[in-house]
Design a protein around this motif. Structure first.
Motif, short mmCIF file in Angstrom:
data_model
loop_
_atom_site.label_atom_id
_atom_site.label_comp_id
_atom_site.label_asym_id
_atom_site.label_seq_id
_atom_site.Cartn_x
_atom_site.Cartn_y
_atom_site.Cartn_z
N GLY A 222 0.84 -1.18 0.00
CA GLY A 222 0.00 0.00 0.00
C GLY A 222 0.86 1.21 0.00
O GLY A 222 1.98 1.19 -0.51
N LYS A 223 0.38 2.31 0.60
CA LYS A 223 1.14 3.53 0.60
C LYS A 223 1.68 3.88 1.97
O LYS A 223 2.16 4.98 2.18
N SER A 224 1.64 2.99 2.88
CA SER A 224 2.11 3.31 4.22
C SER A 224 3.64 3.31 4.24
O SER A 224 4.28 2.71 3.37
N PRO A 225 4.21 3.98 5.22
CA PRO A 225 5.67 3.97 5.34
C PRO A 225 6.24 2.56 5.48
O PRO A 225 7.32 2.28 4.98
N GLU A 226 5.47 1.72 6.16
CA GLU A 226 5.97 0.37 6.31
C GLU A 226 6.10 -0.31 4.95
O GLU A 226 7.05 -1.04 4.69
N GLU A 227 5.14 -0.05 4.11
CA GLU A 227 5.18 -0.66 2.78
C GLU A 227 6.36 -0.13 1.98
O GLU A 227 7.02 -0.87 1.25
N MET A 228 6.62 1.16 2.12
CA MET A 228 7.75 1.73 1.42
C MET A 228 9.04 1.12 1.94
O MET A 228 9.97 0.85 1.19
N TYR A 229 9.08 0.91 3.24
CA TYR A 229 10.26 0.29 3.84
C TYR A 229 10.46 -1.11 3.29
O TYR A 229 11.57 -1.51 2.93
N ILE A 230 9.37 -1.86 3.20
CA ILE A 230 9.47 -3.23 2.67
C ILE A 230 9.99 -3.19 1.24
O ILE A 230 10.85 -3.99 0.83
N GLN A 231 9.44 -2.23 0.49
CA GLN A 231 9.87 -2.10 -0.90
C GLN A 231 11.38 -1.86 -0.97
O GLN A 231 12.08 -2.46 -1.80
#
Lengths: 81, 727
Positions: A8-17
């Protein structure tokens, strides 16, 4: 930190990416991964799939480049035969 | 000198000369020997005093009764003839003077005298008397006279005694030189050139020619349309260049090179051999001469000769010129572009050892300019076969050429690998022993073959299969010749890329040797201070050894047993310290080796304990993707067991720094980021600019190790932020 949430667009998702990208880059450079890291990539296979195409195409760490040796610095002695 | 004679006596003399000049002498009467010229372009003239039709036997007997001296005296000084001596007469009819008789008497009489002199060729004293007069005749306005005088002088040079007399007369030599350069008659020029050529076989003759301004005149003759003149001129110049001090400078000053280079288009192999030898003599150790040859398209002509002739001496002399030119940075690319590599490669398997060796030296000199040349397949295969030689010169050249031609050239690498080059190079290394001129290029060539081409893994395996690993590892030992050490370390790094090589490398003791070298080199760099000063040994910077050894250990550490051995030798503190290096590559390889070591939990804890987080956080911002990736991976690995708060800080730092290559994604992440004080530190959020840190002043940012140690490892460190108060 390794939360198993849908992308999704959450910071956690960006971190995973970004973590997926780091691990894929490591593999590209020939490095090993820990079992946890391998599992992380398996968990986020979808992200892996999307990141693969965004990795740089050129080789990243191939070691030192070839360098020529300069042999013609001085004239070799010429003895008439 | 004019002889006082009556007309009748003068006519007699002329008649005599007329007959003898064109008559053939069998040798029975005069004892004259046959004269053979070098080029056989002149007829063998044998002069005799022979009887014409109508002479009686009595006259013949009268002739034989005169001594030699008397005959000459009679010819030159008839007024001194003693009564009772007779003079030969051959005039068929006293009332009918010939055309010749109508010529001016003095010169004709002198010619007669000279003819007699020629009959007495061993008598130098007689020749001496003719020299002053001949000198004058050579300067005569009448070109016919000049021509004849030149021919006579030419004949005089055929015998040693008379030649000596000529050499000892500077006026004579000058007169010949002037006659040669001033005449419009080709035959006169040829004779004069022939004279100088004859004189040039003696040292005194060379000196006489040199002092008489012969060199500029001979250089001018290089433009003659007559082949024999060209031959005499180039050969005489060659003798001068070989043996006369000052001749080289004089030839250069007379624009000799500009005249000689176009002569390379001639087709006579012997002529070309002399011409090329002249070029070599003139251009050896003389940069200006080399540039003149280049400016006159010399490389193309020389390469053409190498490609199209079989005469060994010509090929040898031409290869010597190319060797001389091959050290000139301007000539090198011209020779390569003209196909020099291929042409020289044609002559490596013949029977002439001297030609082969010259071609090899030249190829070696040219090789660093030929890395992109095509059509070298044949040459490469020959060089691989030459690696089996025991001749150290041949080995030195073959390894050097192969090292350069495989540099950054995937096609050449593949070809050499497929042609058995790896095995041949290993044998060369074994035979090289302590000879660095063979070992260094051989190892460099192996290093090239084992990376960056499609058959690299083939080469990596081949080294092991041909028992190369122990021999290569041995090169890391004492005494250290650093260029060889540097090359060997790079090769080991490549060999370790092949998993099957990891155990053999470990078993041959590579790891402790690399670590010892690393420590030694690092201590050297520390002793001389960090930063600008660099330490060289044998022309190698110790920073290069640090980088190379760490790079090799990085790849070796991919093997779990190897990385255990590496960690057990207390290397982690050093690798962490190397993260602070000012050398980008050292940062990369030390981050890389720590990344591998951190796979083991125990090593990860040691890395953390050494305070690696701070420099690693900084390295996250590196523009080098490899460095940033390794740094991130180490931080991931050492934070696995840390508190969640720590891991969050790391992840935020990581996310922000990794976004710098992707500003749109950063904007998106920043916009939706929740204002959770427990998640994102307020100060960090306020500080980060959207993208690109180039507008920030990098001067004065704290980057040295001492300052880093002030910070707690849990705190994130932002080099873009100037902290007013120490934390």
């Amino acid at each position: 930190m390794n939360r198993e949430e849908a992308p999704g667009k959450s910071p956690e998702e960006m971190y995973i990416q970004q973590k997926v990208r780091v691990l894929l880059m490591l593999k590209k450079m020939g490095s090993n991964l820990t079992p946890n890291e391998e599992a992380f990539l398996r968990n986020y296979a979808g992200v892996v799939h999307s990141q693969m195409s965004q990795l740089p195409q050129h080789p990243i760490d191939q070691g030192a480049e070839d360098v020529v040796m300069a042999f013609s610095r001085s004239e070799t002695e010429d003895r008439r035969q | 000198m004019s002889l006082q004679m009556s007309e009748a006596e003068g006519a007699v003399k002329v008649e005599e000369w007329q007959q003898t000049f064109y008559a053939s002498d069998s040798g029975i009467q005069s004892g004259a020997t046959t004269i053979q010229d070098e080029d056989q372009s002149e007829c063998s003239k044998k002069y005799s005093i022979s009887a014409s039709a109508g002479d009686s036997a009595t006259d013949m007997e009268a002739q034989y009764s005169l001594t030699r001296a008397q005959r000459v005296r009679a010819a030159m000084f008839p007024e001194t003839i003693v009564e009772g001596e007779t003079v030969l007469t051959a005039q068929s009819s006293p009332d009918q003077p010939t055309n010749v008789q109508r010529l001016a008497e003095p010169s004709q009489l002198l010619k007669t005298a000279i003819v007699h002199l020629i009959n007495y060729q061993d008598d130098a004293e007689l020749a001496t008397r003719a020299v002053p007069e001949l000198t004058k005749l050579l300067a005569d306005e009448d070109q016919v006279v000049v021509n004849k005088a030149a021919m006579i002088v030419n004949q005089l040079t055929r015998k040693e005694a008379s030649r000596r007399v000529l050499i000892q007369s500077p006026q004579m030599v000058s007169a010949v030189v002037r006659a040669m350069q001033n005449t419009g008659d080709l035959e006169t020029a040829r004779c004069a050139a022939s004279v100088l050529h004859s004189l040039s076989h003696q040292r005194e003759g060379l000196l006489a020619i040199f002092k008489s301004g012969g060199i500029p005149a001979l250089v001018r003759m290089l433009s003659s349309p007559m082949e024999s003149v060209l031959f005499y001129a180039i050969t005489t110049l060659h003798n001068l260049l070989l043996h006369q001090e000052g001749a080289k400078m004089a030839v250069r000053l007379a624009d000799g090179l500009q005249r000689m280079v176009p002569l390379l288009k001639k087709t006579n192999p012997k002529f070309l051999a002399i011409t090329t030898d002249c070029l070599q003599l003139l251009s050896y150790a003389n940069q200006e001469s080399k540039l003149i040859i280049l400016a006159n398209a010399g490389p193309e002509s020389l390469v053409f000769i190498m490609r199209n002739y079989n005469y060994e001496k010509l090929l040898w002399t031409t290869s010597r010129v190319l060797k001389v030119l091959s050290v000139c940075p301007s000539n090198k690319p011209a020779i390569v572009d003209a196909g020099g590599m291929q042409a020289l490669g044609q002559h490596l398997t013949g029977s002439s050892q001297r030609l082969t060796q010259n071609c090899l030296w030249t190829l070696r000199n040219l090789s660093d300019a030929a890395t992109k040349q095509e059509g070298l397949d044949g040459l490469l295969q020959i060089l691989v076969s030459q690696l089996g030689s025991d001749d150290v010169n041949m080995l030195t050249c073959a390894t050097g050429i192969l090292s350069n031609l495989t540099c950054n050239n995937a096609r050449n690498k593949a070809l050499v690998t497929q042609s058995g080059g790896v095995e041949a190079l290993i044998h060369a290394v074994l035979r090289a022993g302590e000879k660095e001129d063979v070992a260094e290029p051989a190892i460099c060539a192996l290093r090239h073959l084992t990376s960056r081409h499609l058959d690299a893994d083939l080469a990596q395996n081949a080294v092991r299969l041909h028992y190369g690993i122990p021999a290569i590892t041995k090169l890391l030992g004492q005494p250290h010749y650093w260029p060889v050490v540097k090359a060997t370390v790079g090769l080991i790094r490549n060999l370790a890329l092949c998993p099957a090589n990891q155990a053999p490398l470990r078993e041959s003791g590579t790891i402790p040797r690399l670590i010892n070298l690393l420590l030694k080199a690092h201590q050297e760099t520390q002793r001389h201070g960090s930063g600008a000063q660099q330490t060289y040994q044998d022309g190698v910077r110790m920073e290069e050894i640090v980088e190379g050894c760490t790079g090799a250990l990085h790849i070796l550490a991919r093997d779990p047993i190897n990385r255990g051995e590496i960690a057990s030798m207390q290397t982690i503190p050093l690798f962490v310290q190397l993260l602070y290096s000012y050398v980008e590559n050292i940062k990369r390889v030390s981050a890389g080796v720590l990344c591998e070591l951190a796979l083991d939990k125990q090593s990860a804890e040691m890395i953390d304990a050494e305070g690696a987080s701070a420099p690693l956080m900084e390295l996250l911002h590196s523009p080098n993707e490899g460095i940033a990736t390794y740094a991130a991976a180490v931080l991931f690995r050492i934070s696995e067991d840390k508190s969640s708060d720590y891991r969050k800080r790391v992840s935020v730092e990581l996310t922000h720094s990794l976004f710098k290559h992707d500003p749109a994604a950063w904007e998106m992440a920043h916009a939706v980021m929740p204002l959770d004080p427990g998640y994102i530190p307020d100060d960090l959020d306020a500080v980060y600019p959207p993208y690109g840190y180039s507008d920030l002043p990098m001067d004065g940012l704290p980057l040295d190790a001492e300052l880093h140690e002030q910070y707690m490892p849990e705190m994130t460190y932002d080099p873009r932020q100037v902290y007013p108060n120490p934390l």
